[in-house]
Scaffold this active site. Structure first.
Site, PDB file in Angstrom:
ATOM      1  N   CYS A  63       0.961  -1.436  -0.403  1.00  0.00           N
ATOM      2  CA  CYS A  63       0.182  -0.043  -0.438  1.00  0.00           C
ATOM      3  C   CYS A  63       0.804   1.269   0.366  1.00  0.00           C
ATOM      4  O   CYS A  63       2.286   0.646   0.271  1.00  0.00           O
ATOM      5  CB  CYS A  63      -0.795   0.087   1.281  1.00  0.00           C
ATOM      6  SG  CYS A  63      -1.616  -1.148   1.202  1.00  0.00           S
ATOM      7  N   GLY A 117      -2.068   1.436  -4.573  1.00  0.00           N
ATOM      8  CA  GLY A 117      -2.516   1.039  -3.961  1.00  0.00           C
ATOM      9  C   GLY A 117      -4.291   1.175  -5.034  1.00  0.00           C
ATOM     10  O   GLY A 117      -4.456   2.288  -4.766  1.00  0.00           O
ATOM     11  N   ASN A 120       1.558  -0.405   5.686  1.00  0.00           N
ATOM     12  CA  ASN A 120       2.349  -1.199   4.457  1.00  0.00           C
ATOM     13  C   ASN A 120       3.152  -2.444   4.746  1.00  0.00           C
ATOM     14  O   ASN A 120       3.677  -2.103   5.262  1.00  0.00           O
ATOM     15  CB  ASN A 120       3.016  -0.149   2.904  1.00  0.00           C
ATOM     16  CG  ASN A 120       3.355  -0.535   1.942  1.00  0.00           C
ATOM     17  OD1 ASN A 120       4.439  -0.332   1.268  1.00  0.00           O
ATOM     18  ND2 ASN A 120       3.013  -2.004   1.855  1.00  0.00           N
ATOM     19  N   GLY A 121       2.455  -3.569   4.037  1.00  0.00           N
ATOM     20  CA  GLY A 121       3.154  -4.746   3.949  1.00  0.00           C
ATOM     21  C   GLY A 121       2.161  -5.622   4.651  1.00  0.00           C
ATOM     22  O   GLY A 121       1.082  -5.904   4.030  1.00  0.00           O
ATOM     23  N   TYR A 172       8.604  -3.444  -9.991  1.00  0.00           N
ATOM     24  CA  TYR A 172       7.269  -3.158 -10.598  1.00  0.00           C
ATOM     25  C   TYR A 172       6.175  -1.903  -9.613  1.00  0.00           C
ATOM     26  O   TYR A 172       6.120  -0.911 -10.093  1.00  0.00           O
ATOM     27  CB  TYR A 172       6.775  -4.402 -10.393  1.00  0.00           C
ATOM     28  CG  TYR A 172       4.980  -3.855 -10.899  1.00  0.00           C
ATOM     29  CD1 TYR A 172       4.592  -3.553 -12.214  1.00  0.00           C
ATOM     30  CD2 TYR A 172       4.291  -4.528  -9.811  1.00  0.00           C
ATOM     31  CE1 TYR A 172       3.128  -3.498 -12.035  1.00  0.00           C
ATOM     32  CE2 TYR A 172       2.973  -4.104  -9.353  1.00  0.00           C
ATOM     33  CZ  TYR A 172       2.118  -3.975 -10.575  1.00  0.00           C
ATOM     34  OH  TYR A 172       1.141  -3.604 -10.783  1.00  0.00           O
TER      35      TYR A 172
HETATM   36  O1  LIG Z   1       2.035 -11.090 -15.790  1.00  0.00           O
HETATM   37  P1  LIG Z   1       0.784 -10.572 -15.022  1.00  0.00           P
HETATM   38  O2  LIG Z   1       0.199 -11.976 -13.814  1.00  0.00           O
HETATM   39  O3  LIG Z   1       0.000  -9.897 -16.041  1.00  0.00           O
HETATM   40  O4  LIG Z   1       1.021  -9.278 -14.417  1.00  0.00           O
HETATM   41  C1  LIG Z   1       2.234  -8.834 -14.938  1.00  0.00           C
HETATM   42  C2  LIG Z   1       2.479  -7.290 -15.365  1.00  0.00           C
HETATM   43  O5  LIG Z   1       1.260  -6.481 -14.404  1.00  0.00           O
HETATM   44  C3  LIG Z   1       2.199  -5.495 -14.468  1.00  0.00           C
HETATM   45  O6  LIG Z   1       1.163  -4.390 -15.359  1.00  0.00           O
HETATM   46  P2  LIG Z   1       0.301  -3.726 -14.845  1.00  0.00           P
HETATM   47  O7  LIG Z   1      -0.426  -3.608 -15.905  1.00  0.00           O
HETATM   48  O8  LIG Z   1       0.057  -3.982 -12.935  1.00  0.00           O
HETATM   49  O9  LIG Z   1       1.146  -1.943 -13.916  1.00  0.00           O
HETATM   50  P3  LIG Z   1       1.733  -1.050 -14.932  1.00  0.00           P
HETATM   51  O10 LIG Z   1       1.384  -0.628 -15.711  1.00  0.00           O
HETATM   52  O11 LIG Z   1       2.367   0.197 -14.664  1.00  0.00           O
HETATM   53  O12 LIG Z   1       3.006  -2.047 -15.931  1.00  0.00           O
HETATM   54  C4  LIG Z   1       3.576  -5.688 -14.578  1.00  0.00           C
HETATM   55  O13 LIG Z   1       3.556  -4.353 -15.268  1.00  0.00           O
HETATM   56  C5  LIG Z   1       2.931  -6.851 -16.277  1.00  0.00           C
HETATM   57  O14 LIG Z   1       2.816  -5.945 -17.084  1.00  0.00           O
HETATM   58  N1  LIG Z   2      -0.582  -3.981   0.756  1.00  0.00           N
HETATM   59  C1  LIG Z   2      -0.189  -3.318   1.791  1.00  0.00           C
HETATM   60  O1  LIG Z   2       0.524  -3.163   2.268  1.00  0.00           O
HETATM   61  C2  LIG Z   2      -1.851  -4.224   2.608  1.00  0.00           C
HETATM   62  C3  LIG Z   2      -1.473  -3.608   3.996  1.00  0.00           C
HETATM   63  C4  LIG Z   2      -2.373  -4.667   4.854  1.00  0.00           C
HETATM   64  N2  LIG Z   2      -2.088  -5.706   4.310  1.00  0.00           N
HETATM   65  C5  LIG Z   2      -3.391  -5.085   4.012  1.00  0.00           C
HETATM   66  O2  LIG Z   2      -4.284  -6.081   3.364  1.00  0.00           O
HETATM   67  O3  LIG Z   2      -4.595  -3.858   3.987  1.00  0.00           O
HETATM   68 MG   LIG Z   3       2.951  -4.214 -16.901  1.00  0.00          MG
END
Ligand SMILES: O=P(O)(O)OC[C@H]1O[C@H](OP(=O)(O)OP(=O)(O)O)[C@H](O)[C@@H]1O
Ligand SMILES: NC(=O)CC[C@H](N)C(=O)O
Ligand SMILES: [Mg+2]
Length: 488
Positions: A2, A28, A102-103, A258
Site C-alpha cells: 500500500c 493501491g 504497508n506490508g 514493478y
Molecule cells: O503476468 P501478470 O500477472 O499480468 O503481471 C505482470 C504485469 O502486471 C504489471 O503491469 P500493470 O498493468 O499492473 O502496471 P503497469 O501499467 O505499471 O505496467 C507488470 O508491469 C506486468 O506488466
Molecule cells: N499491501 C499492503 O501493504 C496491505 C496492508 C494490509 N496487509 C492490508 O491488507 O490492508
Molecule cells: Mg505492466
C-alpha cells in the site's frame, strides 16, 4: 504494498496528504483514507473503497481539519477488500491511536489470540493491520503513563517488534503526543522521512516513496532504517531509536522491478536508474544468447517496462517503438483484486498500433511475468496486428513462489512459471522465444546504485523468505484462504 503518508505541520495538512496519496495511487487502488487530528484532540476520519479522487469530495476535505494526519491507499493482502478494512485504523484507548500500514503480518492469527487472552482487546476485522494497531496500543497502554516520553514510545515499539512478524512500514498518530513511524527489522517495505521549513518552523513528513515528498514540497532527509522508530511530537521535536535486535536491510526486490514509481529513490537507489540497469543487463543477455535472431523492433508493455525496453533497444542497436497505446484511465492491472477483473482490464488498457507490428520480428519487453495475464493477451494482440516472429523478454526472473510480505500472490498455482520451464512458458503465452533476467543480474542492477544493500527479499524467485519463519503449513494456509476462488 500500500501507500502510506504521515505529516506533522504548523498548518492544515489535509491537502498535502491528499496530494501525496495521489502520487502514491500506483501502490493501491482499492481504498483510500485520511485521518487528521485537530487542536481539540479530535480525530477526523474519511475512508472508503475507490481511488483517491473518488473517496474525497470537497465536503470530506473540509471536515479533515488539523495540522497533523495520516493517509493510506490500499492494495489488500489480508482479509478482504471491504471498506471496513480500509485504513487508517483507529482505537480509542489509550489516548486515541490511529495507524496506517504497508506490508503484511505473517502471525496475525496468533496476535489476535494474544490480544484477546492477554489484553481483552477485540479485533473486529480480518485485517492484519488492525491487529498490529491493537498490539501497539496494548504496549503503549502497558507503560501506564499519563504523558508518554520518547523513551516510553520506543519501549512500546520494542515490545511490538518482538510480537509481530512479517513486513511492516507504518505510521501511527497518538492524541496529545505526535506521530511515530517504524519499519520492520528487515526493512522489507520502504519508508522515507522528509522535512519542510516554513516561517522558521520545521514540518515533518513520512511516506512510502520519496516522490510523495517532492510533490508536496518536502525535502528528502533519509530512509527510516530497518527496525528504527522515528517519533515527531505535535510541537515538532524529533527523536529516533533502533527498536529491534539485529536489524538488517533486505528490501523487497519487487519494489524496484514493478511497484515503485521510477521517480522515487528507495534505500539510496533511484528506481529509474535500477530499471535502466536491468535493461542494460537483459539486453546484453539477449545479444549473447540469441546472436542469430533478427529482431526488427523493441516494444515495451506499458508502462512500467518502458525505461527497461528503451535500454534494451539501445544495447541491441534496434529501434524502440511504442507499439501499444495505454488507456490512461485504466489503472494497474496486476494489483486488481480478482483474475476476471485483471483479464478484462488488460484488453481495455492496451491497444496496438498495427504498423509497428505488421510483418516485423518484434521483441516485447515487460518488467515481469507473474500470472501471465498481460503477456498472454498482448501476444495475441501482436499477432492480430500482423507480427511475424514474437520474442518476449522479462526484466525479472521466473516468479515461482508465493509472496507473504505485502504482494497479493498467495499461491504458487496462480503463477505461470510455477513448475514450468522457459520453453513451456513460451508455448503457453504463445511466443517464439522467451528470455528471463538472471537473479544475480537483477540484484546487481540495484546494488550498482547502492552497494550497501547486501541482501534483498527475493522470495518470489527463490522460495527463501528473509524472516526465516515461513513454514510450508503457513503457505498452505494462506493459499487456501486467499486463492481467487476463496476470495470470491
Ligand atoms: O503476468 P501478470 O500477472 O499480468 O503481471 C505482470 C504485469 O502486471 C504489471 O503491469 P500493470 O498493468 O499492473 O502496471 P503497469 O501499467 O505499471 O505496467 C507488470 O508491469 C506486468 O506488466
Ligand atoms: N499491501 C499492503 O501493504 C496491505 C496492508 C494490509 N496487509 C492490508 O491488507 O490492508
Ligand atoms: Mg505492466
Amino acid at each position: 504494498m500500500c501507500g502510506i503518508v504521515g505529516i506533522v505541520s504548523h498548518s492544515p495538512v489535509n491537502q498535502s496528504i491528499y496530494d501525496a496519496l495521489m502520487v502514491l495511487q500506483h501502490r493501491g487502488q482499492d481504498a483510500a483514507g485520511i485521518v487528521t487530528a485537530d487542536e481539540n484532540r479530535c480525530f477526523h476520519l474519511r475512508k472508503a473503497n475507490g481511488l483517491v479522487t473518488d473517496v474525497f469530495q470537497q465536503v470530506h476535505m473540509e471536515r479533515l481539519r488539523g495540522n497533523a494526519g495520516l493517509g493510506h491507499v490500499r492494495y489488500p493482502t489480508a482479509g478482504s477488500s471491504s471498506e471496513f478494512e480500509a485504513q487508517p485504523f483507529y482505537v480509542n484507548s489509550p489516548y486515541g491511536v490511529t495507524l496506517v500500514h504497508n506490508g503484511n503480518l505473517t502471525n496475525s492469527e496468533e496476535l489476535k489470540e494474544k490480544l484477546f487472552k492477554v489484553a481483552r482487546r477485540h479485533v473486529n476485522t480480518k485485517s492484519d493491520s488492525e491487529a498490529l494497531l491493537n498490539i501497539l496500543a496494548y504496549h503503549i497502554d502497558q507503560t501506564a503513563k499519563y504523558h508518554l516520553s520518547p523513551e516510553d514510545i520506543f519501549s512500546a515499539l520494542r515490545l511490538t517488534n518482538q510480537d509481530i512478524r512479517g513486513a511492516y512500514a507504518c505510521v501511527a498518530m497518538i492524541i496529545g503526543h505526535g506521530l511515530v513511524a517504524f519499519r520492520d527489522p528487515h526493512g522489507i517495505r520502504p519508508l522515507v522521512l522528509g522535512k519542510r521549513e516554513d516561517n522558521g518552523k520545521t514540518d515533518y513528513m513520512f511516506a512510502s516513496e520519496s516522490v510523495a515528498l517532492d510533490t508536496v514540497g518536502f525535502e528528502f532527509v533519509r530512509d527510516i532504517a530497518p527496525g528504527e522508530a522515528v517519533y515527531v511530537t505535535f510541537e515538532g521535536e524529533i527523536y529516533s531509536e533502533i527498536c529491534a535486535d539485529n536489524p538488517k536491510l533486505c528490501p523487497c526486490i519487487f519494489e524496484y522491478v514493478y511497484f515503485a514509481r521510477p521517480d522515487s529513490t528507495i534505500d539510496g537507489v533511484s528506481v529509474y536508474a535500477a530499471r535502466v540497469h536491468m535493461g542494460e543487463r537483459l539486453g546484453q543477455k539477449i545479444a549473447r544468447e540469441w546472436p542469430d535472431e533478427q529482431i526488427d523492433v523493441v516494444i515495451p508493455v506499458p508502462e512500467t517496462s518502458n525505461d527497461i525496453a528503451l535500454r534494451i533497444a539501445h544495447v541491441l542497436g534496434v529501434p524502440y517503438r511504442q507499439g501499444f497505446v495505454k488507456n490512461r484511465y485504466v489503472g494497474r492491472t496486476f494489483i486488481m483484486p480478482g483474475q476476471t477483473q485483471r483479464v478484462s482490464a488488460v484488453r481495455r488498457k492496451l491497444n496496438t498500433i498495427a504498423a509497428e507490428f505488421k510483418g516485423k520480428n518484434v521483441l516485447l519487453v515487460d518488467d515481469s511475468i507473474v500470472r501471465g495475464t498481460t503477456s498472454e493477451q498482448i501476444v495475441d494482440m501482436a499477432r492480430a496486428a500482423g507480427a511475424n516472429k514474437i520474442y518476449f523478454a522479462s526484466a525479472a526472473p521466473e516468479i515461482r513462489y508465493p509472496n507473504v510480505y505485502g504482494i497479493d500472490m498467495p499461491t504458487k498455482h496462480e503463477l505461470i512459471a510455477y513448475g514450468r520451464t522457459t520453453e513451456e512458458i513460451a508455448k503457453l503465452i504463445g511466443v517464439d522465444r522467451l528470455v528471463f533476467q538472471d537473479l544475480s543480474s537483477l540484484e546487481i542492477s540495484i546494488q550498482q546504485e547502492n552497494p550497501h544493500i547486501r541482501e534483498f527479499d527475493t522470495s518470489v524467485f527463490t522460495g527463501t523468505y528473509v524472516t526465516g519463519d515461513i513454514t510450508a503449513e503457513y503457505l498452505d494456509e494462506i493459499a487456501d484462504q486467499r486463492n481467487d476462488k476463496a476470495k470470491k
